[in-house]
Design an enzyme around this catalytic site. Sequence first.
Site, PDB file in Angstrom:
ATOM      1  N   ASP A  90       0.893  -1.232   0.073  1.00  0.00           N
ATOM      2  CA  ASP A  90       0.096   0.038   0.149  1.00  0.00           C
ATOM      3  C   ASP A  90       0.811   1.274  -0.196  1.00  0.00           C
ATOM      4  OD1 ASP A  90      -2.326   1.592   0.681  1.00  0.00           O
ATOM      5  OD2 ASP A  90      -1.346   1.959   2.378  1.00  0.00           O
ATOM      6  N   THR A 109      -0.236   4.919   1.035  1.00  0.00           N
ATOM      7  CA  THR A 109      -0.135   5.910   2.254  1.00  0.00           C
ATOM      8  C   THR A 109      -0.005   5.335   3.544  1.00  0.00           C
ATOM      9  OG1 THR A 109      -1.558   6.977   0.833  1.00  0.00           O
ATOM     10  CG2 THR A 109      -1.681   7.602   3.145  1.00  0.00           C
ATOM     11  N   ASP A 113      -1.514  -0.370   5.919  1.00  0.00           N
ATOM     12  CA  ASP A 113      -2.114   0.178   7.423  1.00  0.00           C
ATOM     13  C   ASP A 113      -3.252   0.791   7.702  1.00  0.00           C
ATOM     14  OD1 ASP A 113      -1.802   2.539   5.737  1.00  0.00           O
ATOM     15  OD2 ASP A 113      -1.362   3.654   7.398  1.00  0.00           O
TER      16      ASP A 113
END
Length: 649
Positions: A367, A369, A537
Site C-alpha cells: 500500500d 499511504t 496500514d
Amino acid sequence: MHPQIVQDHPGNCPICGMSLEAPLQKDDTEYKAMLVRFIVCGFLSVPVLLWAMLHKSPYLQFLFTTPVVLWGAWPFWVRAWESLRNRSPNMFTLIAMGVGAAYLYSTLALFFPQLFPTQFKEGNTLYLYFESAAVITTLVLLGQVLELKARQRTSHAIDTLLQETPPTAHRLVDGKEENIPTAHIHPGDLLRVKPGEKIPVDGIVVEGFSTVDEAMITGEAEPVHKEIGSQATAGTLNQTGSFVMRAEKVGQETLLAQIVNLVAEAQRTQAPIQQIADKVSAYFVPAVIAIAVATFIAWAIWGPQPSYTYGLINAIAVLIIACPCALGLATPMSLMVGLGKGAKQGILIKNGTALETLEKVEVVALDKTGTITVGKPTVTHIEPADKKEEILRLAAAVEQGSEHPLAQAILKAAADKQLNLPQVTDFKAFPGMGVEGKVENRNLFVGNGLQVVADGKLLGTLEVEDPIKASSYSAVDELHALGLKLILLTGDKQAKADQIAQNLRFDAVHAEIKPQQKFQLIKSLKEKGFTVAMAGDGINDSPALAEADVGIAMGTGTGVAIESAAITLLKGDLQGIVKAIRLSRATMANIRQNLWFAFLYNALGIPLAAGILYPFLGILLSPMIASAAMALSSVSVIGNALRLNRANF
C-alpha cells in the site's frame, strides 16, 4: 488448515485433528477447557519429574501421572483415534503413541515386574517413564493453549470492523428528528449526520454540505468534499458540516459489510502450509507401528525364552524411542526462538505458519499511504522561495480556524519553524473551495490549490504532499535483492502512484483502486501460483491483508489492519519486511536442520531398540541408554534452535 473439510456442527478435522471453526462465532469454550487441562497437568507433572530425577516414590509417580494421561491427554487420544480411523496419521498419532507406550510400559513395570527379564532391571528395579508421559502431555497442552489463543485473535479484526458502524442514527420523519438503532434503518429513510459522527449506512447527500474523512475506504488522508448528490459511505467520519442523506444500502449491502465479509472469507479459506513434521507423519507413524509389530513377531518366533516377553519389551522400546520428543521439538523450538527474535526487533509475528510461509513469498504488494509514505500531509515546497517564511506565516495564521488536514499540515510547518502567528478575525470556511479571514488588516484567502491571496493579489503557493519515508528507498532495493517482485497498490491518483513507482523502481502499479479490487488483485496473484505478501496500514487494506498468504501491517496503522495481518511491524518501516523475510528464511533452515537431527535419532534408535545388534553382539538397548539418547536428541534440537538468537538480520 484443510478448508475442504466442512460440516454443520462443531468437531475436529479428520485430517489434521485441529478443531473446526465457525466463522464470526465468538466461542472460547475450547480455549478455556484446554487452559484448565494445562494448569492442572502442570501442577501434577512437576512433582512427577522431581521424583523421577531422585528415583523416589514410583507409586506416587503413577498416581499423579494417571490423571494427566487419562484426563489431560484425552483430546489427543480422541484425535489420534480419529486419525487412525480416517487413515490420516498426524502429530496427534505420534503423541498418543509416545505417551501411551511410556505410560503402559511404566505401569506394567511397576505392578508386574516379573514379566520383564533381568537385562532390563537396574538392580532389582525396572526403569520407569512416568515423567516422560506426564511432561510430554503437559508440553503439548501448552502448545494447544497458545495455538487456540492465537486463533482467537483472528476474530478481533472482524469485531473491529463491525465497530466502525455507529450503533444509532438520527432519522428524520415529517421534519422531526428521532434516534433509532442503525439496524432499524431502511432504504429510503432520511438521516441527519452531524459533525464528528460516523455515517451509519451507504446513501446519497440530499441536503447540506461537509467534508468527510474516507481514509477507511481509500487509505488517503485528504478529506472528501460532500454536497447534494455525493455518495456517503457507512463507517466514514463526517468532519466539519452537517448534512441530510437518503439511505440506499443497509445491513449486509453496505460497503463496510462487504469488507467484513471479505476479511471473514479470507480467514476461513486461507490454507496455511502444513508443518513439515505433520507431512512426514503420514509415513513415519505407520512405519513405526509396523516396526514395533515386526519386532514382537520376530522375537516371539526366533528370540530366546521367554520369547514373548522379549518381544513385548522390545516392541514397547521401539514405540518409546520413537516418541516425538525431538520431532515434536524440532519445529516449535525454532519457531519460538524465531518469533522471540522478531519481537525484539519490533516484528510481531502472530503464528508459526506466517513465519513459515514468508520464506516462500515471491510477490510483495505494498500500500502507498502510511506504508511507503509517512501517511500525513506535509508542506514540501513554497513559492516564491525568497518569501516562503512570510507566506507560510500568513497562510498558517488564516488556517488557525480550520480543522482541515491540509490546514493542520500548514500549522505544523509553521510550528516547526517556530513562527509567531498573528490573530485571525472574520474567519470563514468555504467547503470545497478554501478559507478566508482578516490578518494584520489584510483580507487573506487560502484556496484549495493552496494559493495564498492577500487583498486580491497572489502572494505565493504552497505544496503539500505525503512524503516517501526515507527508509523506503533502501528497503525496496533490498527486497529486490532478495529476489522479490514488488507491486504498488493505492487508492490515490494514477499520476502520484506512477511517480512513486518510478522513483522506487516498482515492478507494477495499480492506482485508484477500492478495497474489493485490492482483495481481487491479491486473489488473482495467488490463483496464478504466486505466494503473496501484502503490506498495508488502513481499514481499506484489511481484506487484502487477510487474503494474502502473509499479511503485514504497519504498527502505526489502524487496529483492524493489525488484526487482519499475520505480522505487525511496530516501527511502521519497510525495513521490517526485509528483516522479517530474512528471519523467516533463517528459521526455516534451522527447522530443517532440527528435523534432520530428529530423524537421524529415530533412524539409529529404532533399529537398536528393536534389538538388531542382539544376534551379532548380544546387546539390547537398556532403558538407561534409551533415556540418554532421547535426551541427547532433544538437547541437540534445542541447542541448534538457540543459535538463531545470535543471528543478525
